[in-house]
Structures are given as C-alpha cells and as structure tokens.
Design a protein around this motif. Sequence first.
Motif, short mmCIF file in Angstrom:
data_model
loop_
_atom_site.label_atom_id
_atom_site.label_comp_id
_atom_site.label_asym_id
_atom_site.label_seq_id
_atom_site.Cartn_x
_atom_site.Cartn_y
_atom_site.Cartn_z
N LYS A 274 49.30 24.94 46.60
CA LYS A 274 50.69 23.66 45.82
C LYS A 274 50.72 23.89 44.54
O LYS A 274 49.66 24.10 44.31
N ASP A 275 52.08 24.84 43.29
CA ASP A 275 51.65 24.22 41.97
C ASP A 275 50.76 25.34 42.17
O ASP A 275 50.35 26.24 41.72
N ASP A 320 57.84 25.09 53.14
CA ASP A 320 56.31 23.70 52.79
C ASP A 320 54.78 23.59 53.73
O ASP A 320 54.22 23.63 53.19
N LYS A 323 52.10 25.43 52.90
CA LYS A 323 51.16 25.23 51.93
C LYS A 323 49.68 24.11 52.32
O LYS A 323 49.07 23.67 51.79
N THR A 324 50.04 23.54 53.72
CA THR A 324 49.10 22.92 54.51
C THR A 324 48.53 23.40 55.42
O THR A 324 47.50 22.59 56.10
#
Length: 509
Positions: A274-275, A320, A323-324
């Motif tokens: 992330k980011d 998304d 990302k996790t």
Amino acid sequence: MNKHRLRYLSRAIKIAALSIGLYTTVSYAESPSPSPSPTPSPALIQSPSPCPPDWEAEICQLKDVVEAIKKDSYTPVDIHEFLNQGIKRTVDTLTHGQFMDKTEFADMWKTWRAEGYVGIGVVVGQEGDGLRVYQVIDNSPAEKANIHPNDLIVEADGENFSGKTFKEMTERIAGLPNTVVKITVQRMPKMQKTYFNITRAKINSETVYHRIVASDYGWVRISSFDENVVAKTVDALQDLAKTNPHLKGLVLDLRNNGGGSLSGAVGVVSIFVKDKQKAVLTKGKSPENTHYLYTTLEDYKTAANTKDGVTKDPLAGLPDLYKTIPLVVLVHQNTVSAPELVSGALQDLKRATIIGKTTFGKGSIQAISPRIDGTGLRLTTANYFTPSGCPVNGYGITPDYLVSERKNGDPDDTLNFHEVDIAHPKYEGIDPSSPLEKIRKERVKRRSEILMSMNQHKQDMPPPVLAKTYATATDYMFSQALRYLQNKEIDQKQGQSSPYNVHALCGSL
C-alpha cells in the motif's frame, strides 16, 4: 525507460581472464668491472607522448603500438577487428561486463523486447574453459534434452572450448533453427563427458504463469523480468480474481528466474504494498548515485507502458485484494537478482513470508548503453540493498522458512553455484580479506570434499525439479507454501540463520 540506457538485474556472468603476449629473453654478458653508462641509441630514446594529457598512459601505449603495426607489420592486420576483439576480451573480464558489437547489441534488444531468439535455451556464464549452465529455460530444447543447471558445457560439435572466449563458445552453440548441435557436458559429481544432440529452435518463453491451485488459493509464477512483466503480472492477478473473487492466499513463485528489469522488479513489489514504500536502495560510485527507489509509477515505469511521452500505469484497475492478501514467495538458488530484489523488499516490508532456499546473491545493477558506431556496453554501475539496508550481493536473501525442493532434502547447497563462488579478477579491486572471499574459498574446499565423497559412494546428483512440475502434486516446496497459507504445520523450522551472517551488515555498507 530511457531508450538510450537500460538498467537491469540478471544473471549474465562473463568471466574470462586471459593474457596475450610474447616474452623475449635477452642475455647480457657480465662486465668484469664497472664501466661508464653507454649513451643510449637514438632508437631507444623515448619520444614525447603524442597523446592528450587526460589519457591513461596505457591508452597512449596502445595507440603507439597500433601505429607501429599499421606501418611495419609484414603480416596484414585488420586493425578494426584487432582493436574490436581487444576491447571485447578486456571488458568481458569484468564481472557481469560485456562489450557487444552491432549485431550482438541488436540481438540483445530483440531478446529484451521478448521477440525471441534462436538457441538451445540456457543461461550460461563462463567458468574456466567451459560454460556453466545457470538456468534452463522452460520448455526449451535444452530442457527436453535433459540439460541440468550446474552442468558444464566443454565442447560443441567436437570442438573443445579450451582457450576460447565467451563469445566464441556461445557462437558455437548458436545457429539456425532446426539445426542440430552436439554439445559435451561434464556433470557433477563424476565430471565425465556426456554428449547431447540438441535441435536449435526459436526460444519464446512465457514469463508469467497463473492458475487456481486449491480452493480459494492462487499461484503466479514469474520466470523472468522483461519490460512487460508488471502488466503481465497484473493481467494474471486480475484473471485469478475474476475466476475466484474470494481468494484467501497467493503463492508468488520466483524460482528458476534469471532476472531482468530493475523497474519491473520495483513494479512487482508495488503490486503488493500500500501507498508509497521503499522498494530498494541502490548505491553507485558517487554519493549522488545512492538513493531509494519507491513503489511509485515514476520508479517502475518502462518503455513498454510509455507512448508519445505519456505513461500509463499498469497497476491501474488492479483489485485492492492484492495489497492485503496473505502472500508467500517461493525462492531458491536459481532466484537471481531482480526476483531477489522483490523477495527482499517484500520480506523487509513484512508483506510476505519467504519460503525456500537462500537465493543466488546477485545484488548488482548493470547499465546497458549504446556506444560509438552501434556497439553496446554492459557495465556494473551500482549494488542494491533491501529497503532496510541489508546487502544482497554475494549474500542472497535468506528465507523465513528453509525448505528444500525435495522432501528428503537436497545435497549440500555448496554444490549449487552462487554469486559468492565467482572469482573476481585482481584488478577489480576485490579485497582478499573480504568475508565473501573467505566464504568463496571455504565453499571451493567443501565442494571438492563433497564431490569426492559422492564419487566414493557412487552417488549421482539428483535430477533437477523441472519448472513444468511447479505447483503440482509432486512439487514439495510448493506444497509447504500452500500448507503455510492454510495455517497448517510445515516441515521446516523458522529462523534458521544465514551462513553469511548478513544481518550483522544491514545498514553498515
């Protein structure tokens, strides 16, 4: 990517240290008593240097010798070929260095752009009077002929490689498609000669593979990092998410990966975090060339996603979920350079669990740039480190869980060649007291002992685990990764220490 300069990380190891010379012995009669120094002959008086003051003395000497050859050599000499070969032989002695003529430079770009090439499908490096096989390309003629990683190719079509340059060796293996080359291989531990007839073909290896491997678990394998790797990986992940929107875990398989694009490696790291995060620290010759690359488009864009000055983000539209999602990365001794960057970054950022064996340890960056008259130069310009400053070059990435490719374990990893095993030319300035040089010598000794023991007990090297069996029921390392994602106990213990004590050096180099 700057079209005039390509930075990449891969295994293309060329070490060919050789000397060419004519040594003349002159005898002098001893004078019974001292005598005045004779007046030098006019022919022996040193002429003023004709070269600019910023030239090294040796360059000036070369020019002087070339002029003498042009003027006085009775034997006709093609001066251009003479100098071209001199440059090539000299640059090729540098670790991971290469000087390419026009044809070689053009062919390199075709391969880089995934246009394919004709060959037998191996990644090799020069080792003494032979070519050490470091990687066998998936579904290639070499794989079908049963060529193994670590094999030493010593002849082609009956011609011994003794005294040959890297280019001369590889040219004898290359050729037209659908033609046969007979290569001679020495394989550990016996090192006896074995012969293979291999039909050359155009090599168009896929670089990204994917599939659902168990209920709610996915697998993605990257076999090399070409300039399209980020977009291809994103496409694979989007297809997995479309096939199963409820994925619970993912295995990222980086085994048998010979490297590639620095930007591509940063892009693959960016897929899973992330980011804005630190992806890698690069250290060049000067302080201004020491900096971090981040998980941002600016640092992972390539020519493949830039057109007319406009860059399209290949990560756009990526779910998304990635990302996790719980993530395991599989690595081993043939995980080289760019995939080492990826696994090291994801490990440092605590985004993935690394399972497998210690990686190859090529933590250096090569820049490829055009030179005069369409030639090309590949030169090591920097080393790279994990985001926390841990060195990779020579050390590799130590997995969180050390797992062999076979259930009963592989022979001592000393039999697998790593970056630390490369003997550098003395003029490269490698400190002989370096910890890596000590490790290299210890590994040479240990390898000799193991091979001797294997011969005494009439043991053979086990066949390699082929990439075509990855993520199948017979893939032991993969099965352990899947068990880890499913919160089941795996066969290896966590936290086995690196044989190189690398973490003591993190942030200190």
